[in-house]
Scaffold this active site. Structure first.
Site, PDB file in Angstrom:
ATOM      1  N   HIS A 141       0.825  -1.221   0.000  1.00 23.59           N
ATOM      2  CA  HIS A 141       0.000   0.000   0.000  1.00 23.59           C
ATOM      3  C   HIS A 141       0.863   1.278   0.000  1.00 23.59           C
ATOM      4  O   HIS A 141       1.905   1.337   0.654  1.00 23.59           O
ATOM      5  CB  HIS A 141      -0.948   0.001   1.200  1.00 23.59           C
ATOM      6  N   HIS A 170       2.610   2.999   2.839  1.00 27.61           N
ATOM      7  CA  HIS A 170       3.747   2.291   3.447  1.00 27.61           C
ATOM      8  C   HIS A 170       4.963   2.279   2.517  1.00 27.61           C
ATOM      9  O   HIS A 170       6.035   1.839   2.914  1.00 27.61           O
ATOM     10  CB  HIS A 170       3.354   0.846   3.801  1.00 27.61           C
ATOM     11  N   HIS A 210      -5.135  -8.606   4.904  1.00 23.71           N
ATOM     12  CA  HIS A 210      -5.223  -7.181   4.547  1.00 23.71           C
ATOM     13  C   HIS A 210      -4.778  -7.028   3.090  1.00 23.71           C
ATOM     14  O   HIS A 210      -5.495  -6.467   2.260  1.00 23.71           O
ATOM     15  CB  HIS A 210      -4.359  -6.373   5.503  1.00 23.71           C
TER      16      HIS A 210
HETATM   17 ZN   LIG Z   1      -2.368  -1.237   4.214  1.00 17.64          ZN
END
Ligand SMILES: [Zn+2]
Length: 255
Positions: free
Chosen positions: A58, A61, A114
């Protein structure tokens, strides 16, 4: 020599954290949400960046990776399962691989849910866990790419770590997580005590992490889907834990 850590805020509610090996001077940034706060943290600590350990793909990050790598020529380690979605990766790692930061070493724990390739870095000698967006303090990440059952199995792997493991997660969500957890476990005394601690920490401008795994086991409803009272609270008494977890996670999504 024990690892040293330096925690700092970045973006809206992300945490950055540096892990430093005093024996060799090696320093890793866990993820790289944006370059400037990582550089400011390095400066404040007097450390030089040698590694970036990426938990998942993501943007909040990974957006700082390229700028930091260009400047520090650091090594970028990332999950094999999603390395193609992460820029400038040097080393791809998977379950049970060992990652070195100077003389420190971390074990890779895969926790799909996730994202499908999400990994955690666990430093067993120092009992430090960097969980990205898998496990938050009193919460867990949204199940975006995987399935609830998969996420529950992933959380069980982290729950199996020692009670004195310090949990570093990717976001400051603790107060909101407690508010939700109380809707499922209004009588959880450990959770109520934690709420008071967190309120004091936030009022003082302090982070609510790291937390201890032993406390998370008692207070984090997402790690407690196999507790009969939690199953009963969501109307799923005697149902299997993955089903209970899925219901708790679905309620949090709507909370
Ligand atoms: Zn994430």
């Amino acid at each position: 020599m024990p690892a040293q850590t330096h925690l700092f805020r970045c973006l809206k509610d992300n945490y950055g954290v540096l892990v430093h090996d005093p024996a060799t001077g090696a320093t890793a940034s866990i993820d790289a949400p944006e370059a400037a706060p990582v550089e400011a943290a390095l400066k404040a600590a007097g450390w030089k960046l040698t590694d970036i350990l990426v938990t998942h793909h993501h943007a909040d990050h990974t957006d700082g990776i390229v700028e930091l790598k260009n400047k520090y020529k650091c090594r970028v380690t990332a999950p094999r399962g999603e390395a193609a979605k992460i820029p400038a990766v040097d080393v791809q790692v998977a379950e049970n691989d060992t990652v070195s930061v100077g003389s420190l070493s971390a074990k890779v724990i895969e926790t799909p849910g996730h994202t499908l390739g999400q990994i955690n870095y666990f430093f067993p000698a120092d009992k430090l866990l960097f969980a990205g967006d898998t496990l938050f303090s009193i919460g867990c990440g949204r199940v975006i790419e995987g399935k609830a059952e998969m996420m529950w199995q992933s959380l069980l792997k982290l729950r199996a770590l020692p009670d004195d493991t310090r949990l570093y997660c990717g976001h400051e969500y603790t107060a909101a997580n407690i508010k939700f957890a109380k809707t499922i476990e209004p009588d959880n005394k450990a959770l109520a005590a934690r709420e008071a601690v967190v309120a004091r920490q936030l009022a003082a401008g302090e982070p609510t992490i790291p937390s201890l795994m032993g406390d998370e086991k008692k207070e984090n409803v997402f790690l407690r889907a196999d507790v009969p009272a939690v199953a009963a609270a969501v109307g799923l008494a005697d149902k299997p834990p993955p089903e209970v977890f899925a219901e708790v996670r679905a309620r949090k999504n709507k909370f």
